[in-house]
Design a protein around this motif. Structure first.
Motif, PDB file in Angstrom:
ATOM      1  N   GLN A  47      -2.832   5.885   4.988  1.00 13.65           N
ATOM      2  CA  GLN A  47      -1.529   5.904   5.661  1.00 13.65           C
ATOM      3  C   GLN A  47      -1.691   6.100   7.168  1.00 13.65           C
ATOM      4  N   PRO A  48      -0.725   5.592   7.950  1.00 14.37           N
ATOM      5  CA  PRO A  48      -0.836   5.640   9.412  1.00 14.37           C
ATOM      6  C   PRO A  48      -0.756   7.048   9.984  1.00 14.37           C
ATOM      7  N   GLY A  62       3.504   9.695  10.747  1.00 15.99           N
ATOM      8  CA  GLY A  62       2.512   9.344   9.738  1.00 15.99           C
ATOM      9  C   GLY A  62       1.769  10.570   9.250  1.00 15.99           C
ATOM     10  N   GLY A  70      -5.005   6.711   8.935  1.00 15.78           N
ATOM     11  CA  GLY A  70      -4.782   5.393   9.494  1.00 15.78           C
ATOM     12  C   GLY A  70      -5.872   4.376   9.241  1.00 15.78           C
ATOM     13  N   GLY A  91      -5.997   2.388   6.732  1.00 10.54           N
ATOM     14  CA  GLY A  91      -5.388   1.212   6.125  1.00 10.54           C
ATOM     15  C   GLY A  91      -5.853   1.009   4.697  1.00 10.54           C
TER      16      GLY A  91
END
Length: 277
Positions: free
Chosen positions: A229-230, A235, A239, A241
């Motif tokens: 997750q970012p 977030g 990050g 992805g």
């Protein structure tokens, strides 16, 4: 958390009919390799499901149907094998992890079922599977997955553990707003508590195994969400992805499965000897 292996059953030429024991168990020995690959598969199940849903353009329902069909094919191959084969077995686990995630996501995202309801329903469904399995077979030990019926109960139970773990993980991390990293710590501590209860306090090996097996799903799912997750702007993750996370974990799984296929370190000594006869 290990179980005592049972004596391998009699060989049935040409395959095993329901109730007839195979020569070998169809599930690997519970070692550190087992738990490592299991957690990695649960992480991939979470990130791969998100990747497929967002990148294939098929929608959640279309991806669910595609992955379910692929899982069905792999399970047919798994059922047709006469012994544990690392590649086939762990491919099935990875796919069932993805499908279990998609089942939970379909209920919550497409049908609007709450995470609390999903978690409760999957917990009850899993309990029913265990109850019927034990009533019919007299054991829930994974060291006795040596008949077609026992293998069917086993994979059905595994599917519900993944669906339950997905819902429970999302419930803790998102609805309860604890965050992914806190969830990883929470579920990790829960697994550690089960290990202490088993090794220090004598908690039944089969019960310990299945509790830990269930808990590894939300552990891996929370880990996958945290990595993929970012960051920033609200977030909660690192990050990396879904693509990078999925590829990274799949590479490690593949390396471990190849290693186990070559060394057979997750097969009991008695079954190694039988395979040489």
């Amino acid at each position: 958390m290990t179980e005592t292996s049972e004596t391998p059953g009699a060989y049935v030429r040409g395959g095993a009919a329901p109730g007839h024991r195979l020569r070998w168990n169809k599930v690997p020995e519970v070692t550190a390799y087992f738990w490592i690959i299991k957690v990695l598969c649960t992480t991939v199940g979470e990130t791969a499901a998100d990747f497929l849903n967002s990148n294939l353009g098929m929608g959640l329902t279309g991806v669910s149907l595609l992955m379910s069909a692929l899982l069905a094919v792999v399970l047919v191959v798994q059922f047709r094998t006469k012994a544990y084969r690392p590649g086939v077995y762990w491919f099935a686990v990875a796919l069932i992890s993805v499908v279990g995630t998609l089942i939970s996501d379909n209920l919550t995202d497409n049908l609007g079922v709450s995470l609390t309801t999903c978690t409760t329903v999957f917990a009850v469904a899993l309990a029913v599977v265990f109850a019927i399995w034990y009533r019919r077979e007299g054991t829930l030990s994974i060291h006795s997955i040596d008949t077609v019926s026992r293998e069917a109960y086993y994979w059905l139970a595994v599917l519900f553990t993944f669906a339950l773990g997905t819902s429970a993980g999302d419930l803790v991390a998102e609805k309860m707003a604890l965050g992914y990293w806190v969830s990883v710590i929470l579920f990790g501590l829960a697994i550690a508590a089960v290990a202490v209860a088993h090794f220090a306090l004598g908690l039944n090996a089969v019960l310990s195994f299945w509790i830990a097996y269930i808990l590894t799903r939300p552990l891996g799912a929370s880990m996958g969400d945290y990595l993929s997750q970012p960051t920033g702007d609200g977030g909660l993750g690192l990050g990396l992805g879904t693509t990078v996370t999925s590829v990274l974990f799949l590479a490690v799984i593949l390396a471990l499965v190849v290693y186990l296929s070559m060394t057979r370190k997750d097969v009991t000594e008695s079954e190694r000897e039988l395979s040489l006869q």
